[in-house]
Design a protein around this motif. Structure first.
Motif, PDB file in Angstrom:
ATOM      1  N   PRO A  36       0.481  -0.701   0.276  1.00 38.08           N
ATOM      2  CA  PRO A  36       0.072  -0.232   0.309  1.00 38.08           C
ATOM      3  C   PRO A  36       0.629   1.258   0.564  1.00 38.08           C
ATOM      4  O   PRO A  36       0.005   2.008  -0.650  1.00 38.08           O
ATOM      5  CB  PRO A  36      -0.914  -0.274   1.177  1.00 38.08           C
ATOM      6  CG  PRO A  36      -1.269  -1.540   1.767  1.00 38.08           C
ATOM      7  CD  PRO A  36      -0.068  -2.513   1.595  1.00 38.08           C
ATOM      8  N   ASP A  37       1.362   1.375   0.310  1.00 40.38           N
ATOM      9  CA  ASP A  37       2.809   2.473   0.431  1.00 40.38           C
ATOM     10  C   ASP A  37       3.001   2.774  -0.749  1.00 40.38           C
ATOM     11  O   ASP A  37       3.563   3.686  -1.451  1.00 40.38           O
ATOM     12  CB  ASP A  37       3.854   1.995   1.882  1.00 40.38           C
ATOM     13  CG  ASP A  37       3.388   2.931   3.376  1.00 40.38           C
ATOM     14  OD1 ASP A  37       2.622   3.138   3.613  1.00 40.38           O
ATOM     15  OD2 ASP A  37       4.625   1.925   4.153  1.00 40.38           O
ATOM     16  N   THR A  38       4.047   1.747  -1.479  1.00 43.58           N
ATOM     17  CA  THR A  38       4.514   1.924  -2.839  1.00 43.58           C
ATOM     18  C   THR A  38       2.823   2.241  -3.487  1.00 43.58           C
ATOM     19  O   THR A  38       3.264   3.316  -4.457  1.00 43.58           O
ATOM     20  CB  THR A  38       5.018   0.627  -3.322  1.00 43.58           C
ATOM     21  OG1 THR A  38       5.596  -0.065  -2.261  1.00 43.58           O
ATOM     22  CG2 THR A  38       4.804   0.810  -4.855  1.00 43.58           C
ATOM     23  N   VAL A  39       1.854   1.759  -3.775  1.00 47.61           N
ATOM     24  CA  VAL A  39       0.969   2.797  -4.197  1.00 47.61           C
ATOM     25  C   VAL A  39       0.373   4.306  -4.435  1.00 47.61           C
ATOM     26  O   VAL A  39       0.151   4.645  -4.913  1.00 47.61           O
ATOM     27  CB  VAL A  39      -0.253   1.385  -3.813  1.00 47.61           C
ATOM     28  CG1 VAL A  39      -1.916   2.313  -4.619  1.00 47.61           C
ATOM     29  CG2 VAL A  39      -0.493  -0.158  -4.439  1.00 47.61           C
ATOM     30  N   ARG A  40       0.451   3.890  -3.007  1.00 46.45           N
ATOM     31  CA  ARG A  40       0.232   6.021  -2.110  1.00 46.45           C
ATOM     32  C   ARG A  40       0.766   6.814  -3.001  1.00 46.45           C
ATOM     33  O   ARG A  40       0.943   7.657  -2.991  1.00 46.45           O
ATOM     34  CB  ARG A  40       0.404   6.050  -0.564  1.00 46.45           C
ATOM     35  CG  ARG A  40      -0.638   5.537   0.125  1.00 46.45           C
ATOM     36  CD  ARG A  40      -0.938   5.673   1.491  1.00 46.45           C
ATOM     37  NE  ARG A  40      -0.148   5.021   2.185  1.00 46.45           N
ATOM     38  CZ  ARG A  40      -0.990   3.667   2.776  1.00 46.45           C
ATOM     39  NH1 ARG A  40      -1.524   3.418   2.090  1.00 46.45           N
ATOM     40  NH2 ARG A  40       0.042   2.853   2.639  1.00 46.45           N
TER      41      ARG A  40
END
Length: 204
Positions: A36-40
């Motif tokens: 999720p951090d990569t997507v954000r």
């Protein structure tokens, strides 16, 4: 006594619908195998979404750069599916907007790319049904709120004077931007307060 408001212009997410950013992130994380951090970071941290919302890049370039950042070729349908997961219509606010539409014109101005407005019937059917073709993305005007271009371009497109337009948004900076552009502005907090505002300007 007749209201001086000829057009009410609504923000979409945070006003006409609830926006669950985490649902969007999680859907893309599951699709691409990224965290999720990569997507954000790919969407917001990199500035990609802001560039798309401002119309600085095409939808095709947006999807290509998103795919590169996530190491997965995100298609338009996959993007739309993740975006759909983030949107929940607020039927109480939509009911108010429907009543207001009996007394003046209504429209939507949202900070988004054209992919959203071109697919509004899938992403947010109640908004599409109520507002029809009058759902506008900031990208169409070459800048995102709170810059003046989206507000001015939108009211010109709708053929209404800025000072006869009431703009509703949940973000204070966007309301202030509308007022600097010559529109009237109201910050949305809840449906009861919005109903009071519509009564104040004699639209209910």
């Amino acid at each position: 006594m007749t209201s001086s408001i000829a057009l009410v212009l609504f923000d979409m997410e945070g006003v006409l619908s609830h926006y669950d950013r985490a649902a969007r992130v999680n859907a893309l994380a599951a699709l691409t195998g990224q965290t999720p951090d990569t997507v954000r970071h790919a969407i917001w941290g990199s500035g990609l979404e802001a560039r798309a919302d401002a119309g600085e890049i095409s939808d095709e370039v947006y999807l290509r750069e998103l795919g590169t950042a996530l190491r997965y070729p995100v298609t338009a349908d996959e993007w739309l599916s993740a975006r759909h997961a983030s949107i929940t219509p607020d039927h109480d606010v939509l009911a108010l907007a429907s009543h207001v539409a009996e007394r003046c014109s209504i429209g939507v101005l949202t900070n988004n790319c054209r992919l959203l407005t071109q697919n509004i019937g899938f992403l947010n059917p109640p908004v599409a049904l109520l507002f029809g073709k009058h759902v506008y993305a900031s990208a169409e005007f070459g800048a995102a709120k709170p810059a003046s271009e989206p507000y001015i371009g939108c009211v010109q497109r709708l053929g209404v004077a800025a000072d006869q337009t009431l703009f509703i948004d949940d973000t204070p900076a966007n309301v202030e931007g509308a007022m600097r552009a010559g529109l009237q502005g109201y910050r949305f907090v809840d449906v009861a307060g919005l109903a009071d505002e519509f009564r104040r300007v004699q639209l209910l």
